[in-house]
Scaffold this active site. Structure first.
Site, PDB file in Angstrom:
ATOM      1  CB  SER A   1      17.734  30.017 -31.829  1.00 61.91           C
ATOM      2  OG  SER A   1      18.909  29.597 -32.526  1.00 61.91           O
TER       3      SER A   1
ATOM      4  CD  GLU B   1      20.120  26.417 -43.062  1.00 62.50           C
ATOM      5  OE1 GLU B   1      19.377  25.526 -43.476  1.00 62.50           O
ATOM      6  OE2 GLU B   1      20.104  26.820 -41.882  1.00 62.50           O
TER       7      GLU B   1
ATOM      8  CD  GLU C   1      14.145  31.383 -40.998  1.00 64.02           C
ATOM      9  OE1 GLU C   1      13.771  30.629 -40.094  1.00 64.02           O
ATOM     10  OE2 GLU C   1      14.657  30.969 -42.045  1.00 64.02           O
TER      11      GLU C   1
ATOM     12  N   GLY D   1      20.094  28.289 -35.930  1.00 58.63           N
ATOM     13  CA  GLY D   1      20.842  27.115 -35.492  1.00 58.63           C
ATOM     14  C   GLY D   1      21.948  27.432 -34.501  1.00 58.63           C
TER      15      GLY D   1
ATOM     16  CG  HIS E   1      16.293  28.624 -45.190  1.00 59.79           C
ATOM     17  ND1 HIS E   1      17.586  28.440 -44.749  1.00 59.79           N
ATOM     18  CD2 HIS E   1      15.502  28.569 -44.085  1.00 59.79           C
ATOM     19  CE1 HIS E   1      17.564  28.274 -43.428  1.00 59.79           C
ATOM     20  NE2 HIS E   1      16.320  28.346 -43.007  1.00 59.79           N
TER      21      HIS E   1
ATOM     22  N   GLY F   1      13.491  25.480 -36.946  1.00 59.91           N
ATOM     23  CA  GLY F   1      14.385  24.430 -37.426  1.00 59.91           C
ATOM     24  C   GLY F   1      14.554  23.355 -36.363  1.00 59.91           C
ATOM     25  N   GLY F   2      15.618  23.465 -35.573  1.00 54.13           N
ATOM     26  CA  GLY F   2      15.973  22.434 -34.599  1.00 54.13           C
ATOM     27  C   GLY F   2      14.816  21.975 -33.724  1.00 54.13           C
TER      28      GLY F   2
ATOM     29  CG  ASN G   1      13.579  24.512 -42.659  1.00 53.01           C
ATOM     30  OD1 ASN G   1      13.702  23.488 -43.331  1.00 53.01           O
ATOM     31  ND2 ASN G   1      14.387  25.558 -42.778  1.00 53.01           N
ATOM     32  CD1 TRP G   2      10.703  19.254 -39.733  1.00 54.70           C
ATOM     33  CD2 TRP G   2      10.365  17.311 -40.802  1.00 54.70           C
ATOM     34  NE1 TRP G   2       9.477  18.756 -39.329  1.00 54.70           N
ATOM     35  CE2 TRP G   2       9.248  17.561 -39.970  1.00 54.70           C
ATOM     36  CE3 TRP G   2      10.368  16.144 -41.576  1.00 54.70           C
ATOM     37  CZ2 TRP G   2       8.162  16.693 -39.886  1.00 54.70           C
ATOM     38  CZ3 TRP G   2       9.287  15.281 -41.497  1.00 54.70           C
ATOM     39  CH2 TRP G   2       8.203  15.551 -40.652  1.00 54.70           C
ATOM     40  CE  LYS G   3      17.175  24.930 -40.637  1.00 49.85           C
ATOM     41  NZ  LYS G   3      18.131  25.863 -40.089  1.00 49.85           N
TER      42      LYS G   3
HETATM   43  P1  PGA Z   1      16.597  27.087 -36.143  1.00 49.84           P
HETATM   44  O1  PGA Z   1      16.343  27.208 -37.728  1.00 49.84           O
HETATM   45  O2  PGA Z   1      15.249  27.128 -35.486  1.00 49.84           O
HETATM   46  O3  PGA Z   1      17.288  25.756 -35.975  1.00 49.84           O
HETATM   47  O4  PGA Z   1      17.450  28.238 -35.750  1.00 49.84           O
HETATM   48  C1  PGA Z   1      15.366  28.072 -38.249  1.00 49.84           C
HETATM   49  C2  PGA Z   1      15.384  28.050 -39.758  1.00 49.84           C
HETATM   50  O5  PGA Z   1      16.465  27.988 -40.352  1.00 49.84           O
HETATM   51  O6  PGA Z   1      14.321  28.094 -40.403  1.00 49.84           O
END
Ligand code: PGA
Length: 263
Positions: free
Chosen positions: A224, A108, A178, A184, A106, A245-246, A15-17
């Protein structure tokens, strides 16, 4: 309930956001697809990347050089097919760009953009009715975990999101657990905590759809996850991959996670 012998095939998503630009998105997609293809990882694990909307087409082009290695995903969608919805992107538009999977709900979207349960549920239907894979994201906030509400919150989000889904459509549903406090933040759920929450989610699915359909659903962990902790998380019986994500923005880290999922 599921045993390790009956674990469904893992799925790892990047997930590149709201990150990358046109050239770095292309390069990242190419590096991931090349790595997956060369090590034949796609014979053992499903892999998807979820770039920002403007980069879906260049990423599709990068992935097409390595057929079947990596699926193209989108981070969100709208519920109507077309019309007066300024700023929104429909599922048919995503399909037209080659998208095969869509993230819905998600954290966010739920907590930053304030999407409600009804909208999320309608998005699940829009994605599934169009024949795509729906990755429904669920998870508790820190204060909810600390007050013992983890399983209640996950149950509510799963039951609501899948309210109108049939056992047949469930085959195209992936759940991403999640925990909001882990996204994050560098704080990862322990493998035991992830397993406990994900086992409870599978029990909810079993109650809704029956044991066998529930056992076949892939439940990803997200929050994470990185190259160092992926293997221990994915060793748990109800952890069937990850939503990253990251660490998905660096091809070598993302490929290490995919390799861990393939073992
Ligand atoms: P993260 O994000 O790996 O940066 O914690 C995961 C996500 O939001 O899908």
């Amino acid at each position: 309930m599921s045993t390790s012998a009956s674990k469904p095939r893992s799925i790892v998503g990047g997930n590149w956001k709201m990150n990358t630009d046109k050239s770095s998105a292309f390069a990242l997609a190419r590096a991931v697809a090349q790595g997956v293809s060369q090590a034949h990882l796609h014979s053992r694990v499903d892999v998807a990347v979820f770039p920002p909307f403007p980069y879906l087409l260049p990423v599709a082009e990068a992935l097409a050089a390595f057929p079947g290695a990596v699926m193209l995903g989108a981070q969100d969608c709208y519920i109507a097919d077309k019309g007066a919805f300024t700023g929104e992107v429909s599922v048919p538009m995503l399909k037209d760009c080659g998208v095969q999977a869509v993230l819905v709900g998600h954290s966010e979207r739920r907590h930053v953009i304030h999407e409600g349960d009804d909208l999320i549920e309608a998005k699940v239907q829009a994605v599934l009715n169009a024949g795509l894979t729906c990755v429904l994201c669920v998870g508790e906030k820190l204060e909810q975990r600390e007050t013992g509400q983890t399983n209640t919150i996950n149950e509510r989000q799963v039951r609501n999101g899948l309210k109108h889904v049939s056992a047949d459509l469930l085959k195209r549903v992936v759940i991403a657990y999640e925990p909001v406090w882990a996204i994050g933040t560098g704080k990862t759920a322990t493998p035991a905590d992830a397993q406990s929450a994900q086992h409870a989610i599978r029990n909810v699915l079993a109650d809704m759809f029956g044991d066998q359909p529930a056992a076949a659903v892939r439940i990803q962990y997200g929050g994470s996850m990185n190259a160092a902790n992926a293997a221990s998380l994915m060793a748990e019986v109800d952890v069937n991959g990850g939503l990253i994500g990251g660490a998905s923005l660096k091809p070598e880290d993302f490929l290490a996670i995919i390799k861990a999922a393939a073992h």
